[in-house]
Design an enzyme around this catalytic site. Structure first.
Site, PDB file in Angstrom:
ATOM      1  N   ASN A  10       0.870  -1.182   0.000  1.00 18.14           N
ATOM      2  CA  ASN A  10       0.000   0.000   0.000  1.00 18.14           C
ATOM      3  C   ASN A  10       0.902   1.225   0.000  1.00 18.14           C
ATOM      4  OD1 ASN A  10      -1.784   2.053   0.540  1.00 18.14           O
ATOM      5  ND2 ASN A  10      -2.309   1.354   2.611  1.00 18.14           N
ATOM      6  N   TRP A  11       0.997   1.861  -1.153  1.00 18.07           N
ATOM      7  CA  TRP A  11       1.921   3.004  -1.271  1.00 18.07           C
ATOM      8  C   TRP A  11       1.359   4.274  -0.658  1.00 18.07           C
ATOM      9  CZ3 TRP A  11       5.420   3.508  -6.198  1.00 18.07           C
ATOM     10  CH2 TRP A  11       6.224   2.351  -6.310  1.00 18.07           C
ATOM     11  N   LYS A  12       0.072   4.259  -0.307  1.00 21.54           N
ATOM     12  CA  LYS A  12      -0.561   5.460   0.263  1.00 21.54           C
ATOM     13  C   LYS A  12      -0.310   6.660  -0.674  1.00 21.54           C
ATOM     14  CE  LYS A  12      -0.140   3.240   4.698  1.00 21.54           C
ATOM     15  NZ  LYS A  12      -0.062   3.345   6.144  1.00 21.54           N
ATOM     16  N   GLY A 169       2.569   2.244  10.719  1.00 25.47           N
ATOM     17  CA  GLY A 169       3.558   3.304  10.596  1.00 25.47           C
ATOM     18  C   GLY A 169       4.290   3.628  11.889  1.00 25.47           C
ATOM     19  N   GLY A 230       2.809  -1.160   4.220  1.00 24.40           N
ATOM     20  CA  GLY A 230       2.837   0.248   3.854  1.00 24.40           C
ATOM     21  C   GLY A 230       4.251   0.698   3.543  1.00 24.40           C
ATOM     22  N   GLY A 231       4.902   1.315   4.531  1.00 25.17           N
ATOM     23  CA  GLY A 231       6.208   1.947   4.324  1.00 25.17           C
ATOM     24  C   GLY A 231       7.230   1.044   3.652  1.00 25.17           C
TER      25      GLY A 231
HETATM   26  P1  PGA Z   1       2.882   0.306   7.546  1.00 25.24           P
HETATM   27  O1  PGA Z   1       1.404   0.510   6.929  1.00 25.24           O
HETATM   28  O2  PGA Z   1       3.390  -0.998   6.963  1.00 25.24           O
HETATM   29  O3  PGA Z   1       3.651   1.497   7.055  1.00 25.24           O
HETATM   30  O4  PGA Z   1       2.740   0.241   9.014  1.00 25.24           O
HETATM   31  C1  PGA Z   1       0.538  -0.575   6.754  1.00 25.24           C
HETATM   32  C2  PGA Z   1      -0.770  -0.094   6.187  1.00 25.24           C
HETATM   33  O5  PGA Z   1      -1.256   0.982   6.595  1.00 25.24           O
HETATM   34  O6  PGA Z   1      -1.372  -0.763   5.317  1.00 25.24           O
END
Ligand code: PGA
Length: 250
Positions: A10-12, A169, A230-231
């Site tokens: 998930n690149w957001k 995050g 995510g990250g």
């Molecule tokens: P993160 O995010 O791996 O940066 O904690 C995960 C997500 O929100 O899908």
């Protein structure tokens, strides 16, 4: 059983056209077999990435509107995302729930919108830190699961992602027994609702601070069928290390 591991990135709100090189490195490094790999970039990059995709890597979206089209300035329908090359859509991410006030009924409608367009819905649920501290984790995820996952969910059209809000995050993760407790609970609840054979086939991802350093142990936990990352999904080296961990856990 026989669930195929899935690593979804998930690149957001990160990534520009120049990120195509990183995506190509993910595609080229993902290998010919093993876990399924999905990258969900911002919508502006779906067409570009889907033109570059191939092998085991596919492209997904991060959200969709419930309607197919209409007067909804700035929104994107599931049909548009599919048209741009997406094969899946994340719905109900905690950042959407928090930033846009999305509740379970809307998330459920978005999942159904994804299905209507032929997309797999990745339905996100997860407790806040206050809810965990109050001992309410299982109640919260149960109620989100029943509210957010539509009737008619199958392994082909739905993936459930358990993402504790406090782990996203932050670099913090639940303990392995805590993850297993939630995933076992979700599987049992899905079995009651959808029947054992469907529930057995639906993939349950863990998300929240999944990194190369912790992916292998998380993926070895009971009823964990991969991760929503995510990250660590922004860099090919990190994502590919997580894919390798999923391959070993399969
Ligand atoms: P993160 O995010 O791996 O940066 O904690 C995960 C997500 O929100 O899908």
């Amino acid at each position: 059983m026989g669930r195929r591991m899935l690593v979804a990135g998930n690149w957001k709100m990160n990534g520009l056209a120049a990120s195509a090189a990183e995506f190509e490195a993910m595609r080229d490094g993902a290998g010919a077999d093993g876990p399924e790999v999905l990258v969900c970039p911002p919508a502006t990059l779906i067409r570009l990435f889907s033109d570059l995709a191939g092998g085991r890597i596919a492209v997904g979206a991060q959200d969709c509107h419930v309607a197919a089209n209409g007067a909804h300035t700035g929104d994107l329908s599931a049909e548009m995302l599919a048209d741009a090359g997406a094969s899946a859509v994340i719905v109900g991410h905690s950042e959407r729930r928090a930033d846009h006030g999305e509740g379970d009924a809307q998330v459920r409608a978005k999942a159904e919108a994804g299905w209507r367009a032929g997309l797999t819905a990745i339905v996100c649920i997860g407790e806040t830190e206050a809810e965990r501290d109050a001992g309410r984790t299982l109640d919260v995820v149960s109620s989100q699961l029943s509210g957010s996952v539509p009737d008619g969910a199958t392994a082909a059209n739905t993936v459930v992602a358990y993402e504790p809000v406090w782990a996203i995050g932050t670099g913090r993760t639940p303990t392995l027994p805590e993850i297993a407790e939630v995933h076992n609970h979700l599987r049992a609840q899905l079995a009651e609702r959808l029947g054992a054979s469907v529930a057995d086939a639906v993939r349950l991802l863990y998300g929240g601070s999944v990194k190369p350093a912790n992916a292998a142990e998380i993926f070895a936990a009971a009823n964990v069928d991969g991760g929503l990352v995510g990250g660590a999904s922004l860099k090919a080296a990190d994502l590919l290390a997580i894919v390798a961990a999923a391959r070993s856990a399969a």
